[in-house]
Design an enzyme around this catalytic site. Structure first.
Site, PDB file in Angstrom:
ATOM      1  N   ASN A  75      -2.361  -7.432  10.629  1.00 47.12           N
ATOM      2  CA  ASN A  75      -1.831  -6.034  10.732  1.00 47.12           C
ATOM      3  C   ASN A  75      -3.686  -6.052  11.561  1.00 47.12           C
ATOM      4  O   ASN A  75      -4.992  -6.191  11.664  1.00 47.12           O
ATOM      5  CB  ASN A  75      -2.354  -5.163   9.973  1.00 47.12           C
ATOM      6  CG  ASN A  75      -2.913  -3.883   9.959  1.00 47.12           C
ATOM      7  OD1 ASN A  75      -2.744  -3.579  11.232  1.00 47.12           O
ATOM      8  ND2 ASN A  75      -3.210  -3.425   9.208  1.00 47.12           N
ATOM      9  N   LYS A 109      -4.662  -3.193  13.372  1.00 48.88           N
ATOM     10  CA  LYS A 109      -4.822  -2.047  13.431  1.00 48.88           C
ATOM     11  C   LYS A 109      -5.089  -1.285  14.879  1.00 48.88           C
ATOM     12  O   LYS A 109      -4.534  -2.339  15.345  1.00 48.88           O
ATOM     13  CB  LYS A 109      -6.316  -2.288  12.024  1.00 48.88           C
ATOM     14  CG  LYS A 109      -5.772  -2.573  10.814  1.00 48.88           C
ATOM     15  CD  LYS A 109      -7.129  -2.602  10.143  1.00 48.88           C
ATOM     16  CE  LYS A 109      -6.790  -3.356   8.974  1.00 48.88           C
ATOM     17  NZ  LYS A 109      -6.765  -2.618   7.796  1.00 48.88           N
ATOM     18  N   HIS A 133       0.763   1.793   5.282  1.00 46.74           N
ATOM     19  CA  HIS A 133      -0.703   1.665   5.357  1.00 46.74           C
ATOM     20  C   HIS A 133      -1.285   2.497   4.437  1.00 46.74           C
ATOM     21  O   HIS A 133      -1.226   3.830   4.484  1.00 46.74           O
ATOM     22  CB  HIS A 133      -0.818   1.125   6.748  1.00 46.74           C
ATOM     23  CG  HIS A 133      -1.829  -0.247   6.184  1.00 46.74           C
ATOM     24  ND1 HIS A 133      -3.332   0.984   5.865  1.00 46.74           N
ATOM     25  CD2 HIS A 133      -1.747  -1.399   5.903  1.00 46.74           C
ATOM     26  CE1 HIS A 133      -4.257  -0.539   5.637  1.00 46.74           C
ATOM     27  NE2 HIS A 133      -3.394  -1.965   6.206  1.00 46.74           N
ATOM     28  N   GLU A 177      -4.334   2.877   5.039  1.00 44.26           N
ATOM     29  CA  GLU A 177      -5.192   4.626   6.583  1.00 44.26           C
ATOM     30  C   GLU A 177      -3.762   5.329   6.819  1.00 44.26           C
ATOM     31  O   GLU A 177      -4.742   6.194   6.953  1.00 44.26           O
ATOM     32  CB  GLU A 177      -5.750   2.899   7.231  1.00 44.26           C
ATOM     33  CG  GLU A 177      -6.603   2.463   6.796  1.00 44.26           C
ATOM     34  CD  GLU A 177      -7.034   0.918   7.434  1.00 44.26           C
ATOM     35  OE1 GLU A 177      -5.995   0.665   8.268  1.00 44.26           O
ATOM     36  OE2 GLU A 177      -7.921  -0.249   6.547  1.00 44.26           O
ATOM     37  N   GLU A 211      -1.727  -4.182  -1.604  1.00 42.60           N
ATOM     38  CA  GLU A 211      -3.536  -3.638  -1.053  1.00 42.60           C
ATOM     39  C   GLU A 211      -4.573  -3.164  -1.383  1.00 42.60           C
ATOM     40  O   GLU A 211      -4.228  -1.825  -2.193  1.00 42.60           O
ATOM     41  CB  GLU A 211      -2.953  -3.887   0.192  1.00 42.60           C
ATOM     42  CG  GLU A 211      -2.366  -4.586   1.082  1.00 42.60           C
ATOM     43  CD  GLU A 211      -2.596  -4.659   2.904  1.00 42.60           C
ATOM     44  OE1 GLU A 211      -2.512  -5.381   3.191  1.00 42.60           O
ATOM     45  OE2 GLU A 211      -2.714  -3.016   3.218  1.00 42.60           O
ATOM     46  N   GLY A 260     -11.099  -4.100   3.954  1.00 43.91           N
ATOM     47  CA  GLY A 260     -11.864  -3.891   5.295  1.00 43.91           C
ATOM     48  C   GLY A 260     -13.314  -4.260   4.431  1.00 43.91           C
ATOM     49  O   GLY A 260     -13.865  -3.422   4.782  1.00 43.91           O
ATOM     50  N   SER A 289      -9.168  -8.046   2.105  1.00 38.40           N
ATOM     51  CA  SER A 289     -10.206  -9.122   2.919  1.00 38.40           C
ATOM     52  C   SER A 289      -9.964 -10.383   2.719  1.00 38.40           C
ATOM     53  O   SER A 289     -10.190 -11.662   2.072  1.00 38.40           O
ATOM     54  CB  SER A 289     -11.081  -9.299   2.119  1.00 38.40           C
ATOM     55  OG  SER A 289     -11.986  -7.410   2.347  1.00 38.40           O
TER      56      SER A 289
HETATM   57  P1  PGA Z   1      -8.649  -6.478   5.506  1.00 38.00           P
HETATM   58  O1  PGA Z   1      -7.068  -5.732   5.816  1.00 38.00           O
HETATM   59  O2  PGA Z   1      -7.698  -8.353   5.394  1.00 38.00           O
HETATM   60  O3  PGA Z   1      -9.306  -6.180   6.799  1.00 38.00           O
HETATM   61  O4  PGA Z   1      -9.021  -6.002   4.386  1.00 38.00           O
HETATM   62  C1  PGA Z   1      -5.946  -5.882   5.246  1.00 38.00           C
HETATM   63  C2  PGA Z   1      -5.021  -4.518   5.594  1.00 38.00           C
HETATM   64  O5  PGA Z   1      -5.195  -3.208   5.951  1.00 38.00           O
HETATM   65  O6  PGA Z   1      -3.452  -5.062   5.954  1.00 38.00           O
END
Ligand code: PGA
Length: 253
Positions: free
Chosen positions: A10, A12, A96, A98, A168, A174, A214
């Site tokens: 992803n 983003k 997601h 976010e 997640e 992140g 992460s």
């Molecule tokens: P990340 O994001 O690997 O940077 O933690 C995962 C995601 O949001 O799908």
């Protein structure tokens, strides 16, 4: 484990067009012929076509980071399933964290997106996960169960096999903080049991549940070796070809 691992990147709201196509090109070189793991990358909307071209005939599929539930019309800023198919997308991320927590998407909205994907032949990746405060208040199971039940409302047992769930934990996205394999496995097992209640146990056994938060090359193997973890949804590390390829290669071992 539900068949082949599925590892998706992803990206983003990152990359320029040239960075996006270069990243896709580098991935094709490193892992483009891997057949034992299903792979996808999800670039920003404006770069879908360019990335599709760069992916060429490789085994890396294209996904979108979001989608809307109407076919066309006065929905400024939205993108339809037909548009996604037109540029070669096979997958779309729905809900997601976010989008849930920054944009304010509700379970009901996310469910409409999931249903629309299914009816139009895009495979949805339904994201679920608890906030840190919810984990600390012992609400993880309640929150994730509700997101799964509402997100999958109206999805038949015939259609569920095309759906991927991504667990997640929001506190691990992140942040560099990864859920331990035990923490992740515990929630994945709960999700699988819940899917068994909604559908039936054999059906639940065939649904892929990715872990996200992460994921890096050095923690991917221990996570994906857990019995109920069927792959990864990778954010930050998917922006580096070596890291994303490294995660995929961990999945092959
Ligand atoms: P990340 O994001 O690997 O940077 O933690 C995962 C995601 O949001 O799908």
């Amino acid at each position: 484990m539900a068949g082949k691992l599925f590892i998706a990147g992803n990206w983003k709201m990152n990359t320029s067009l040239s960075e996006a196509t270069a990243l896709a090109g580098a991935l094709v070189e490193k892992i483009g012929s891997v057949k034992t793991v299903d792979m996808a990358v999800c670039p920003p909307f404006p770069y879908l076509s360019g990335v599709k071209e760069a992916l060429g005939g490789s085994k890396i599929a294209l996904g979108a980071q979001d989608v809307f539930y109407e076919d066309s019309g006065a929905y400024t800023g939205e993108v339809s399933t037909e548009m996604l198919k037109d540029v070669g997308c096979s997958y779309a991320i729905c809900g997601h964290s976010e989008r849930r927590h920054v944009i304010g998407e509700t379970d009901e909205l996310i469910n409409r997106k999931v249903l629309k994907c299914i009816s139009d032949g895009i495979m949805p990746i339904l994201c679920v996960g608890e906030l840190l405060t919810q984990r600390q208040a012992n609400e993880t199971i309640d929150v994730v169960s509700r997101q799964i039940r509402l997100g999958l409302e109206g999805v038949s047992s015939a259609d569920i096999s095309g759906v991927t769930i991504a667990y997640e934990p929001v506190w691990a996205i992140g942040t560099g903080v990864t859920a331990t394999p035990d923490q992740a496995q515990e929630v994945h097992a709960m999700i699988r049991a819940l899917l068994g209640e909604i559908y039936d146990t054999p059906t639940a056994g065939g649904i892929r549940i990715q872990y996200g938060g992460s994921v890096k090359p050095d923690n991917a193997a221990e996570l994906m070796n857990c019995p109920d973890i069927d792959g990864a949804l990778v954010g930050g590390a998917s922006l580096k070809a070596d890291d994303f390829a490294g995660i995929v290669l961990e999945g092959i071992k």
